[in-house]
Design a protein around this motif. Structure first.
Motif, PDB file in Angstrom:
ATOM      1  N   ARG A 227       0.830  -1.198   0.000  1.00  0.00           N
ATOM      2  CA  ARG A 227       0.000   0.000   0.000  1.00  0.00           C
ATOM      3  C   ARG A 227       0.863   1.247   0.000  1.00  0.00           C
ATOM      4  NH1 ARG A 227      -3.762   1.918   4.454  1.00  0.00           N
ATOM      5  NH2 ARG A 227      -3.491   3.712   3.095  1.00  0.00           N
ATOM      6  N   TRP A 228       0.292   2.299  -0.525  1.00  0.00           N
ATOM      7  CA  TRP A 228       0.962   3.597  -0.609  1.00  0.00           C
ATOM      8  C   TRP A 228       1.134   4.207   0.777  1.00  0.00           C
ATOM      9  CZ3 TRP A 228      -0.708   8.535   0.748  1.00  0.00           C
ATOM     10  CH2 TRP A 228       0.024   9.614   0.239  1.00  0.00           C
ATOM     11  N   LYS A 229       2.291   4.859   0.984  1.00  0.00           N
ATOM     12  CA  LYS A 229       2.537   5.599   2.223  1.00  0.00           C
ATOM     13  C   LYS A 229       3.102   6.970   1.852  1.00  0.00           C
ATOM     14  CE  LYS A 229       3.611   1.485   4.985  1.00  0.00           C
ATOM     15  NZ  LYS A 229       4.657   0.771   5.756  1.00  0.00           N
ATOM     16  N   ARG A 230       2.570   7.985   2.465  1.00  0.00           N
ATOM     17  CA  ARG A 230       3.033   9.339   2.191  1.00  0.00           C
ATOM     18  C   ARG A 230       4.528   9.474   2.481  1.00  0.00           C
ATOM     19  NH1 ARG A 230       5.374  13.181   1.477  1.00  0.00           N
ATOM     20  NH2 ARG A 230       4.826  15.399   1.693  1.00  0.00           N
ATOM     21  N   SER A 231       4.989   8.821   3.517  1.00  0.00           N
ATOM     22  CA  SER A 231       6.392   8.952   3.919  1.00  0.00           C
ATOM     23  C   SER A 231       7.351   8.286   2.939  1.00  0.00           C
ATOM     24  CB  SER A 231       6.603   8.353   5.312  1.00  0.00           C
ATOM     25  OG  SER A 231       6.238   6.979   5.322  1.00  0.00           O
ATOM     26  N   ALA A 232       6.836   7.377   2.107  1.00  0.00           N
ATOM     27  CA  ALA A 232       7.702   6.616   1.202  1.00  0.00           C
ATOM     28  C   ALA A 232       7.659   7.120  -0.237  1.00  0.00           C
ATOM     29  CB  ALA A 232       7.317   5.135   1.239  1.00  0.00           C
ATOM     30  N   CYS A 233       6.762   8.064  -0.532  1.00  0.00           N
ATOM     31  CA  CYS A 233       6.636   8.528  -1.913  1.00  0.00           C
ATOM     32  C   CYS A 233       7.623   9.660  -2.190  1.00  0.00           C
ATOM     33  CB  CYS A 233       5.213   8.988  -2.203  1.00  0.00           C
ATOM     34  SG  CYS A 233       4.771  10.595  -1.500  1.00  0.00           S
ATOM     35  N   ILE A 234       7.788   9.987  -3.464  1.00  0.00           N
ATOM     36  CA  ILE A 234       8.588  11.144  -3.853  1.00  0.00           C
ATOM     37  C   ILE A 234       7.702  12.377  -3.697  1.00  0.00           C
ATOM     38  CG2 ILE A 234       9.822  12.284  -5.730  1.00  0.00           C
ATOM     39  CD1 ILE A 234      10.281   9.496  -6.937  1.00  0.00           C
ATOM     40  N   PRO A 235       8.016  13.283  -2.777  1.00  0.00           N
ATOM     41  CA  PRO A 235       7.129  14.420  -2.534  1.00  0.00           C
ATOM     42  C   PRO A 235       6.850  15.230  -3.801  1.00  0.00           C
ATOM     43  CG  PRO A 235       8.828  14.273  -0.848  1.00  0.00           C
ATOM     44  CD  PRO A 235       9.199  13.298  -1.923  1.00  0.00           C
ATOM     45  N   TYR A 236       5.573  15.549  -3.987  1.00  0.00           N
ATOM     46  CA  TYR A 236       5.110  16.407  -5.075  1.00  0.00           C
ATOM     47  C   TYR A 236       5.349  15.800  -6.464  1.00  0.00           C
ATOM     48  CZ  TYR A 236       5.612  19.216  -0.910  1.00  0.00           C
ATOM     49  OH  TYR A 236       5.576  19.647   0.382  1.00  0.00           O
ATOM     50  N   SER A 237       5.383  14.479  -6.532  1.00  0.00           N
ATOM     51  CA  SER A 237       5.518  13.802  -7.829  1.00  0.00           C
ATOM     52  C   SER A 237       4.137  13.428  -8.350  1.00  0.00           C
ATOM     53  CB  SER A 237       6.400  12.560  -7.704  1.00  0.00           C
ATOM     54  OG  SER A 237       5.846  11.630  -6.784  1.00  0.00           O
ATOM     55  N   ILE A 238       3.930  13.655  -9.627  1.00  0.00           N
ATOM     56  CA  ILE A 238       2.646  13.426 -10.297  1.00  0.00           C
ATOM     57  C   ILE A 238       2.840  12.311 -11.316  1.00  0.00           C
ATOM     58  CG2 ILE A 238       0.831  14.467 -11.709  1.00  0.00           C
ATOM     59  CD1 ILE A 238       1.950  17.232 -10.684  1.00  0.00           C
ATOM     60  N   LEU A 314       6.301   0.185 -19.057  1.00  0.00           N
ATOM     61  CA  LEU A 314       6.609  -0.468 -17.785  1.00  0.00           C
ATOM     62  C   LEU A 314       5.823  -1.772 -17.670  1.00  0.00           C
ATOM     63  CD1 LEU A 314       6.361   2.604 -15.351  1.00  0.00           C
ATOM     64  CD2 LEU A 314       8.421   1.669 -16.410  1.00  0.00           C
ATOM     65  N   ASP A 315       6.453  -2.810 -17.123  1.00  0.00           N
ATOM     66  CA  ASP A 315       5.707  -4.021 -16.824  1.00  0.00           C
ATOM     67  C   ASP A 315       4.903  -3.793 -15.548  1.00  0.00           C
ATOM     68  OD1 ASP A 315       7.489  -4.246 -14.693  1.00  0.00           O
ATOM     69  OD2 ASP A 315       8.636  -5.874 -15.610  1.00  0.00           O
ATOM     70  N   GLU A 316       4.149  -4.791 -15.108  1.00  0.00           N
ATOM     71  CA  GLU A 316       3.257  -4.574 -13.977  1.00  0.00           C
ATOM     72  C   GLU A 316       4.017  -4.251 -12.689  1.00  0.00           C
ATOM     73  OE1 GLU A 316       1.523  -8.503 -12.292  1.00  0.00           O
ATOM     74  OE2 GLU A 316       1.689  -8.826 -14.450  1.00  0.00           O
ATOM     75  N   ASP A 317       5.189  -4.850 -12.500  1.00  0.00           N
ATOM     76  CA  ASP A 317       5.972  -4.530 -11.305  1.00  0.00           C
ATOM     77  C   ASP A 317       6.506  -3.101 -11.370  1.00  0.00           C
ATOM     78  OD1 ASP A 317       5.633  -7.027 -10.061  1.00  0.00           O
ATOM     79  OD2 ASP A 317       7.253  -7.913 -11.247  1.00  0.00           O
ATOM     80  N   GLY A 318       6.917  -2.692 -12.571  1.00  0.00           N
ATOM     81  CA  GLY A 318       7.389  -1.324 -12.736  1.00  0.00           C
ATOM     82  C   GLY A 318       6.277  -0.307 -12.516  1.00  0.00           C
ATOM     83  N   MET A 319       5.073  -0.628 -12.997  1.00  0.00           N
ATOM     84  CA  MET A 319       3.928   0.261 -12.785  1.00  0.00           C
ATOM     85  C   MET A 319       3.609   0.358 -11.295  1.00  0.00           C
ATOM     86  SD  MET A 319       2.536   1.765 -15.446  1.00  0.00           S
ATOM     87  CE  MET A 319       0.813   2.020 -15.021  1.00  0.00           C
ATOM     88  N   LYS A 320       3.616  -0.774 -10.627  1.00  0.00           N
ATOM     89  CA  LYS A 320       3.300  -0.779  -9.206  1.00  0.00           C
ATOM     90  C   LYS A 320       4.307   0.061  -8.428  1.00  0.00           C
ATOM     91  CE  LYS A 320       3.017  -3.873  -5.222  1.00  0.00           C
ATOM     92  NZ  LYS A 320       3.100  -5.262  -4.753  1.00  0.00           N
ATOM     93  N   GLU A 321       5.581  -0.092  -8.736  1.00  0.00           N
ATOM     94  CA  GLU A 321       6.612   0.661  -8.035  1.00  0.00           C
ATOM     95  C   GLU A 321       6.436   2.159  -8.268  1.00  0.00           C
ATOM     96  OE1 GLU A 321       9.642   1.424  -5.507  1.00  0.00           O
ATOM     97  OE2 GLU A 321       8.630  -0.492  -5.858  1.00  0.00           O
ATOM     98  N   ARG A 322       6.096   2.531  -9.495  1.00  0.00           N
ATOM     99  CA  ARG A 322       5.912   3.949  -9.784  1.00  0.00           C
ATOM    100  C   ARG A 322       4.692   4.503  -9.066  1.00  0.00           C
ATOM    101  NH1 ARG A 322       8.753   8.022 -10.188  1.00  0.00           N
ATOM    102  NH2 ARG A 322      10.202   6.601 -11.237  1.00  0.00           N
ATOM    103  N   GLU A 344      -6.040   0.344 -10.313  1.00  0.00           N
ATOM    104  CA  GLU A 344      -4.785  -0.122  -9.717  1.00  0.00           C
ATOM    105  C   GLU A 344      -4.253   0.884  -8.708  1.00  0.00           C
ATOM    106  OE1 GLU A 344      -3.398  -2.810 -13.584  1.00  0.00           O
ATOM    107  OE2 GLU A 344      -2.611  -0.788 -13.327  1.00  0.00           O
ATOM    108  N   ALA A 345      -4.325   2.173  -9.051  1.00  0.00           N
ATOM    109  CA  ALA A 345      -3.880   3.205  -8.113  1.00  0.00           C
ATOM    110  C   ALA A 345      -4.698   3.156  -6.829  1.00  0.00           C
ATOM    111  CB  ALA A 345      -3.998   4.582  -8.763  1.00  0.00           C
ATOM    112  N   MET A 346      -6.020   3.001  -6.969  1.00  0.00           N
ATOM    113  CA  MET A 346      -6.889   2.964  -5.799  1.00  0.00           C
ATOM    114  C   MET A 346      -6.631   1.721  -4.949  1.00  0.00           C
ATOM    115  SD  MET A 346     -10.448   4.424  -7.466  1.00  0.00           S
ATOM    116  CE  MET A 346     -11.383   4.209  -5.925  1.00  0.00           C
ATOM    117  N   LEU A 347      -6.384   0.583  -5.587  1.00  0.00           N
ATOM    118  CA  LEU A 347      -6.075  -0.633  -4.830  1.00  0.00           C
ATOM    119  C   LEU A 347      -4.866  -0.428  -3.929  1.00  0.00           C
ATOM    120  CD1 LEU A 347      -6.579  -3.515  -7.424  1.00  0.00           C
ATOM    121  CD2 LEU A 347      -7.803  -3.253  -5.266  1.00  0.00           C
TER     122      LEU A 347
END
Length: 427
Positions: A227-238, A314-322, A344-347
């Motif tokens: 799951r997504w975490k604010r602390s682990a993302c690149i700040p202000y990346s779209i 990107l393959d599915e793992d690459g998409m997930k990581e992004r 996928e983003a919502m999941l």
């Protein structure tokens, strides 16, 4: 019951058995295939699969082991997927051969984007035993294709466009032609499976006599983990999952960036998919499409060169990581039915901003799971991105709600059993 699937791609499980390269573009079908094969004895289902192949691979009728020791009869039909605006009568003849060989109790066709859908329903001539699952609706995409591009940009043709006969106007005409095939296929079927109010209402206008079945999709399995975490993302990346043709709305995002950057100068855009901006050499520059040239102009005019990163395919793992690295996922399309990238983003719980078009509001509740904005409104798009960046507490709420909602929408068990009930109803 004998069910024949007609797919838009050779599924990875088949390609692996044949030692061929494959695409994971429709990974949700792989998840459904595994489930059907595992439980086919329980539900008394025998599955056959037909799919497009190139002339180099050649048409085939082969029984393959696809899951454990479970077998499936696989049929290839020759189709040029690069020219979906052209109807080839030979595909209709091949479909008749496949149907006569397999003798299905029903046919389930996935998607209306290619002429083989029309060829199949024409060859089968049994609407009460034909089910078409809607993905995108090309007739609706045709009408929205230009996505508010300036008239002179719509009319422009680069050298690449002239040589390939693929200008923006020509691209739109191809979509309109594909839309005619789509509408005829829908008029000739007795059953349609969809997942949004938009596609249900669209089908009712084309074929009011067709039985509409509500059937959500199960997405690629890796997106149900982590799951997504604010602390682990690149700040202000779209993050934008695709941007290679106008309807996907990349230009809207570029136009929104000056306002975003005025408050968050660290903001940056990452775009997956086909890179139509590549022009490091003079030869590559000659290959730029009209839309690619317009995007480059926007990037230059708004001084965004250092703010845009094209990631390529990107393959599915690459998409997930992004997704997990992104501060916000944006879906600025001019038309969508139910984009899998948004699901996928919502999941994963990635905060989402999406244009309120087509069937998107069936996936995302604005103000609850994320944010919707009026399609094409660049100022509103910028405002909503800024809201995600500024309000961390609300973002966490969106993330939690989105994951919960998406897990209901894309629940593998519910979707599988609903599909089986539809099959039993039809047969």
């Amino acid at each position: 019951m004998k069910v024949l699937w007609v797919c838009n791609i050779m599924l990875p499980a088949i390609a692996k058995q044949l030692g061929l390269p494959f695409s994971s573009r429709e990974g949700w079908l792989t998840a459904m295939l595994d489930r059907v094969l595992q439980e086919q004895h329980r539900h008394r289902i025998t599955l056959g699969i037909a799919f497009p192949v190139t002339e180099e691979i050649g048409e085939m009728n082969r029984e393959l082991v696809l899951a454990g020791d479970e077998t499936c009869v696989c049929y290839g039909f020759a189709e040029n997927l690069n020219t979906p605006e052209q109807y080839d009568g030979r595909i209709e003849k091949r479909m008749k051969e496949i149907i006569d060989d397999y003798e299905p109790d029903m046919i389930h066709i996935f998607g209306t984007e290619f002429p083989h859908t029309l060829a199949c329903v024409r060859a089968y001539r049994n609407p009460e035993r034909t089910l078409i699952s809607l993905q995108g609706l090309v007739s609706a995409c045709a009408a929205a294709y230009m996505a508010d591009l300036p008239g002179k940009i719509q009319r422009r043709a680069t050298l690449r466009d002239v040589i390939r006969k693929d200008s923006l106007k020509q691209q739109q005409r191809k979509f309109y032609k594909r839309g005619l095939y789509e509408k005829e296929a829908l008029r000739l079927t007795g059953h349609v499976a969809g997942r949004t109010d938009f596609d249900r209402e669209t089908v009712a206008k084309i074929n009011p006599d067709a039985t509409y079945h509500f059937l959500n999709e199960t997405l690629r399995s890796c997106f149900y983990r982590d799951r997504w975490k604010r602390s682990a993302c690149i700040p202000y990346s779209i993050f934008l999952s695709q941007g290679d043709y106008p309807i996907k709305g990349f230009h809207y995002l570029l136009q929104a960036m000056p306002e975003v950057l005025a408050q968050y100068p660290e903001a940056q855009i990452f775009v997956a998919g086909n890179n139509i901006l590549r022009s490091n050499t003079g030869k590559e520059n000659l290959k730029l499409s009209g839309y690619g040239k317009y995007l480059r102009k926007l990037i230059r005019d708004y001084q965004l060169k250092e703010k845009v990163t094209m990631l390529g395919m990107l393959d599915e793992d690459g998409m997930k990581e992004r997704f997990l690295q992104s501060h916000v996922f944006v879906c600025p399309s001019a038309m969508e039915n139910s984009p899998n990238s948004l699901g996928e983003a919502m999941l994963l719980g990635v905060p989402c901003v999406a244009a309120d078009v087509g069937g998107i509001r069936n996936l995302l509740v604005s103000g609850g799971d994320g944010v919707l904005y009026p399609a094409g409104n660049v100022e509103a798009l910028a405002e909503k991105i800024i809201e995600i960046f500024a309000k961390e507490a609300i973002t966490e709420k969106y993330s939690d709600n989105a994951r919960r909602h998406a897990r209901e929408t894309h629940d593998a068990d519910q979707n599988y059993y609903k599909m089986i009930r539809i099959y039993e109803e039809i047969v």
